[in-house]
Design an enzyme around this catalytic site. Structure first.
Site, short mmCIF file in Angstrom:
data_model
loop_
_atom_site.label_atom_id
_atom_site.label_comp_id
_atom_site.label_asym_id
_atom_site.label_seq_id
_atom_site.Cartn_x
_atom_site.Cartn_y
_atom_site.Cartn_z
CG ASP A 109 -3.12 -4.50 4.16
OD1 ASP A 109 -3.48 -5.58 4.67
OD2 ASP A 109 -3.75 -3.91 3.27
CG MET A 162 3.07 3.77 6.17
SD MET A 162 2.62 5.49 6.52
CE MET A 162 0.87 5.48 6.15
CG HIS A 207 -3.76 0.74 1.42
ND1 HIS A 207 -2.64 0.58 2.20
CD2 HIS A 207 -4.41 -0.46 1.46
CE1 HIS A 207 -2.60 -0.65 2.69
NE2 HIS A 207 -3.66 -1.30 2.26
CB SER A 238 0.03 1.31 0.71
OG SER A 238 -0.55 2.37 1.45
CB THR A 239 2.93 5.18 0.63
OG1 THR A 239 2.06 5.20 1.75
CG2 THR A 239 3.51 6.56 0.39
#
Length: 370
Positions: free
Chosen positions: A304, A301, A208, A182-183
């Site tokens: 997940d 972040m 993401h 993600s991030t």
């Protein structure tokens, strides 16, 4: 202490909207706004902000050029504000390469009810940026708090793919490397893919990312990777030497077709407030690939992927989590480590070599599990 934020945008309306949204949170203090990079440079010197939001398209100097100068002269957390267009996606991905922590889309002022969700996402990303590492900063960041990006109910992978019991796995020499992020993930994924040879086992990725960004991201990865990289298509066979990236706003699942594997796309509900969800992909890999896979969870972040990685481990697959020191945000890999999902915790530069080691060492006779 409140996060000191500087807003840089040439639109008076956008500056006003962002200021109103962000100032509602007690942990964020708007210390100033700037209409262009030249004004921003002076405001940064005067106000010493912790985070800035930066418009991509501005007069006199575009946001990416300013970001490149900023990261060279005064590295700091930046959240880009981007338009959801093909050009906007490419420019934003370039900004992430240069060191921006994350991005949000331009606020949609004409859509009723959209601003509340947008505000939640914006606040969460500013908070994460304030704790994130910038250019491998030596100091350790504060623990990341998992933040809600959507007002909707949080769902588990059960909403898309029911948990399965033990399965028998076919004898096969085909391996699959499953990566979730993600991030900070777009750059972490790039570093891993650049280090894999053209004949590496197939790679499936859930990052993401918005729908408008996943195809440009796949094209960008294809240009820098020795492997062939594409945005995954429904029913597509998974082949060695190829990388399949989940389309934005669709879950990527892996299905078995005899002794081969296929991509399956799903428009099922958001899981852990994300679509694509890493947990969904990892569960499908656990159920259908089992010990013939390797699971990797990178910077991001939230949490997940942590449970799905545990399911992969329980199905006999080796698992890897990126370490805290090299993660932009140690949310997802940190959650996996805490849950006991990760057999190996490694700095980013060692992930690719360990993946190749694990796939080479997996015995072909490992045919049954459970």
């Amino acid at each position: 202490m409140a996060i000191k934020l500087l807003i840089v945008d040439d639109s008076a309306l956008v500056r006003k909207l962002l200021s109103e949204m962000l100032s509602k949170d007690r942990e964020i203090e708007i210390v100033g706004t700037a209409t262009d990079p030249y004004a921003a440079r002076e405001k940064i010197k005067q106000l010493n902000p912790d985070v800035i939001t930066l418009d991509v398209e501005m007069p006199r100097m575009d946001g990416v050029t300013f970001l490149e100068n900023l990261m060279r002269l005064r590295p700091m957390p930046v959240v880009m504000v981007s338009s959801l267009t093909a050009k906007g996606a490419d420019v934003t991905l370039r900004a992430l390469e240069l060191g921006a922590i994350d991005f949000v889309t331009k606020p949609k002022v004409d859509l009723a009810g959209s601003l509340e969700k947008y505000a939640d996402e914006l606040i969460a990303k500013v908070k994460v940026a304030s704790k994130a590492r910038v250019n491998a900063r030596v100091s350790s960041p504060k623990p990341t708090v998992s933040a809600s990006l959507h007002a909707e109910q949080r769902r588990s992978a059960d909403a898309v793919l029911p948990a399965g019991g033990g399965k028998r796995f076919l004898r096969t020499t085909d391996r699959i490397i499953a990566i979730g992020a993600s991030t900070g993930g777009t750059e972490a994924i790039r570093e891993v893919l650049e280090s894999l040879p053209p004949d590496a086992p197939a790679v499936v990725i859930s990052q993401h990312i918005p729908a408008a960004f996943s195809k440009p991201f796949a094209e960008r990865m294809n240009r820098c990777s020795p492997m062939s990289v594409c945005e995954a298509a429904d029913g597509q066979y998974i082949l060695p030497g190829h990388v399949y990236i989940a389309p934005g706003d669709q879950h990527l699942l892996i299905e078995r077709d005899g002794a081969r594997y296929r991509c399956k796309l799903s428009n099922g509900p958001h899981v852990n407030r994300h679509r694509p969800s890493v947990d969904v992909m990892f569960r499908s890999v656990a159920q259908n690939v089992g010990p013939n896979a390797v699971g990797v969870i990178l910077t991001g972040m939230g949490d997940d992927g942590a449970r799905g990685l545990k399911e992969m481990l329980e199905a006999g697959a080796p698992t890897i989590a990126q370490d805290e020191a090299t993660s932009v945000v140690w949310g997802m890999p940190g959650a996996a480590v805490k849950l006991g999902s990760a057999q190996h915790v490694l700095p980013l530069h060692r992930v690719a070599s360990e993946v190749l080691h694990l796939t080479a060492d997996q015995p072909n006779s490992k045919a049954a599990h459970g």
